[in-house]
Design a protein around this motif. Sequence first.
Motif, PDB file in Angstrom:
ATOM      1  N   GLY A 115       0.828  -1.211   0.000  1.00  0.00           N
ATOM      2  CA  GLY A 115       0.000   0.000   0.000  1.00  0.00           C
ATOM      3  C   GLY A 115       0.861   1.259   0.000  1.00  0.00           C
ATOM      4  N   TYR A 116       1.940   1.219   0.782  1.00  0.00           N
ATOM      5  CA  TYR A 116       2.855   2.374   0.817  1.00  0.00           C
ATOM      6  C   TYR A 116       3.515   2.580  -0.552  1.00  0.00           C
ATOM      7  N   VAL A 117       3.967   1.463  -1.144  1.00  0.00           N
ATOM      8  CA  VAL A 117       4.638   1.563  -2.449  1.00  0.00           C
ATOM      9  C   VAL A 117       3.639   2.058  -3.500  1.00  0.00           C
ATOM     10  N   TRP A 170       1.989   8.831  -6.740  1.00  0.00           N
ATOM     11  CA  TRP A 170       2.538  10.204  -6.701  1.00  0.00           C
ATOM     12  C   TRP A 170       3.590  10.388  -7.781  1.00  0.00           C
ATOM     13  N   LEU A 171       4.485   9.425  -7.898  1.00  0.00           N
ATOM     14  CA  LEU A 171       5.609   9.563  -8.818  1.00  0.00           C
ATOM     15  C   LEU A 171       5.152   9.514 -10.279  1.00  0.00           C
ATOM     16  N   VAL A 172       4.302   8.559 -10.587  1.00  0.00           N
ATOM     17  CA  VAL A 172       3.853   8.409 -11.978  1.00  0.00           C
ATOM     18  C   VAL A 172       2.752   9.425 -12.294  1.00  0.00           C
ATOM     19  N   GLY A 173       1.840   9.584 -11.343  1.00  0.00           N
ATOM     20  CA  GLY A 173       0.698  10.467 -11.596  1.00  0.00           C
ATOM     21  C   GLY A 173       1.058  11.938 -11.653  1.00  0.00           C
ATOM     22  N   SER A 174       2.007  12.360 -10.798  1.00  0.00           N
ATOM     23  CA  SER A 174       2.318  13.790 -10.727  1.00  0.00           C
ATOM     24  C   SER A 174       3.654  14.145 -11.358  1.00  0.00           C
ATOM     25  N   HIS A 175       4.519  13.138 -11.575  1.00  0.00           N
ATOM     26  CA  HIS A 175       5.869  13.472 -12.064  1.00  0.00           C
ATOM     27  C   HIS A 175       6.318  12.557 -13.204  1.00  0.00           C
ATOM     28  N   LEU A 183       2.743  11.565   1.863  1.00  0.00           N
ATOM     29  CA  LEU A 183       2.417  10.247   1.308  1.00  0.00           C
ATOM     30  C   LEU A 183       2.306   9.221   2.431  1.00  0.00           C
ATOM     31  N   ARG A 184       1.249   8.442   2.407  1.00  0.00           N
ATOM     32  CA  ARG A 184       1.035   7.437   3.457  1.00  0.00           C
ATOM     33  C   ARG A 184       2.186   6.432   3.474  1.00  0.00           C
ATOM     34  N   GLY A 185       2.740   6.205   4.640  1.00  0.00           N
ATOM     35  CA  GLY A 185       3.809   5.211   4.769  1.00  0.00           C
ATOM     36  C   GLY A 185       5.203   5.791   4.675  1.00  0.00           C
ATOM     37  N   ILE A 186       5.308   7.097   4.428  1.00  0.00           N
ATOM     38  CA  ILE A 186       6.635   7.715   4.405  1.00  0.00           C
ATOM     39  C   ILE A 186       6.776   8.613   5.628  1.00  0.00           C
ATOM     40  N   GLY A 187       7.584   8.158   6.574  1.00  0.00           N
ATOM     41  CA  GLY A 187       7.856   8.944   7.777  1.00  0.00           C
ATOM     42  C   GLY A 187       9.118   9.769   7.593  1.00  0.00           C
ATOM     43  N   ARG A 188       9.547  10.382   8.685  1.00  0.00           N
ATOM     44  CA  ARG A 188      10.649  11.351   8.570  1.00  0.00           C
ATOM     45  C   ARG A 188      11.966  10.703   8.156  1.00  0.00           C
TER      46      ARG A 188
END
Length: 225
Positions: free
Chosen positions: A92-94, A100-105, A127-132
Amino acid sequence: MSPGRTDRDIPGAVHAALLSHFGPLHWWPGESPFEIALGAILTQNTSWSRVEIAMDGIREKGLLDAHALHALSDDELAELIRPSGTFRIKAGYVRTFLSWLVGSHEGDLPAALAGDTAKKREELLALRGIGRETADSILLYAGGHPVFVVDAYTRRIFSRHGFVARGAPYDHIRTWFEDRLPAAPEVLNELHAQIVSVGKDFCRPRNPRCETCPLRVLGEPDLRR
Ligand code: SF4
C-alpha cells in the motif's frame, strides 16, 4: 573530545575520527534513485538483507521501474515485495508512492525530488507510509539534498554520550547535526554510513564494544541510555 572543543565541533570531529578509522565508505544503498527510494520504503521495520531479497526478485523480473511496478495489480505488487515483511501494508505504501511519482511526475524521480528541500520533504511526508527517516533517506540518497538522516543508531550513540536525548523529536536531532555540519550531501551521506557502521560493529544495544570503539574519544558514555 580534546580540550577546547565545544558541542558545535562534535559532528565534524566524529566524522573525521570515523573517516580515519573506516576510510571512505562510499555507501550508496541502491543503483538508481528509484531503487534507493523503493529500498527506503521497504526497509521500514525490517533488515536490509530482506529488502535485498525483494529487490533482487524485482530486478530479475525486469520490474525495477516506476511505470512497470505501477502497472501491476495490488496482489502482484504485494507478492513481489513479500520478502521484505508486512508486505500487504508495504504494498500500500509503495502504491501510494508510485501513484505520486507516476501520476504527478511522469515517473521521473530526480525531477520529482528537484527543488526546495523543505517543500520536497513536506511533499514526501504527505504520502502514506513515508515517515521522517524514510523521507530524509530519499531526499539525501536519491535526491542529493543536504539533509542528515536520523536513525536508531544515531539516537543510541549520541544519547549515550549525552549530546541528544534518546527520545528527542526527530527534527530536533536532525537540525542539531545540520546546524553543525556543512550543507554538503557527500559529508552527510558519509557520516550517516559511518554512524551505521559504529552502531552495527561497536555500539550494540547490549555489550557495546567501547574498549575498541573509534568513538571512545567522545568520553565516558552512559550505557544506561
Ligand atoms: S564508545 Fe561505547 S557508547 Fe560510545 S559509541 Fe562506542 S560503543 Fe557506543
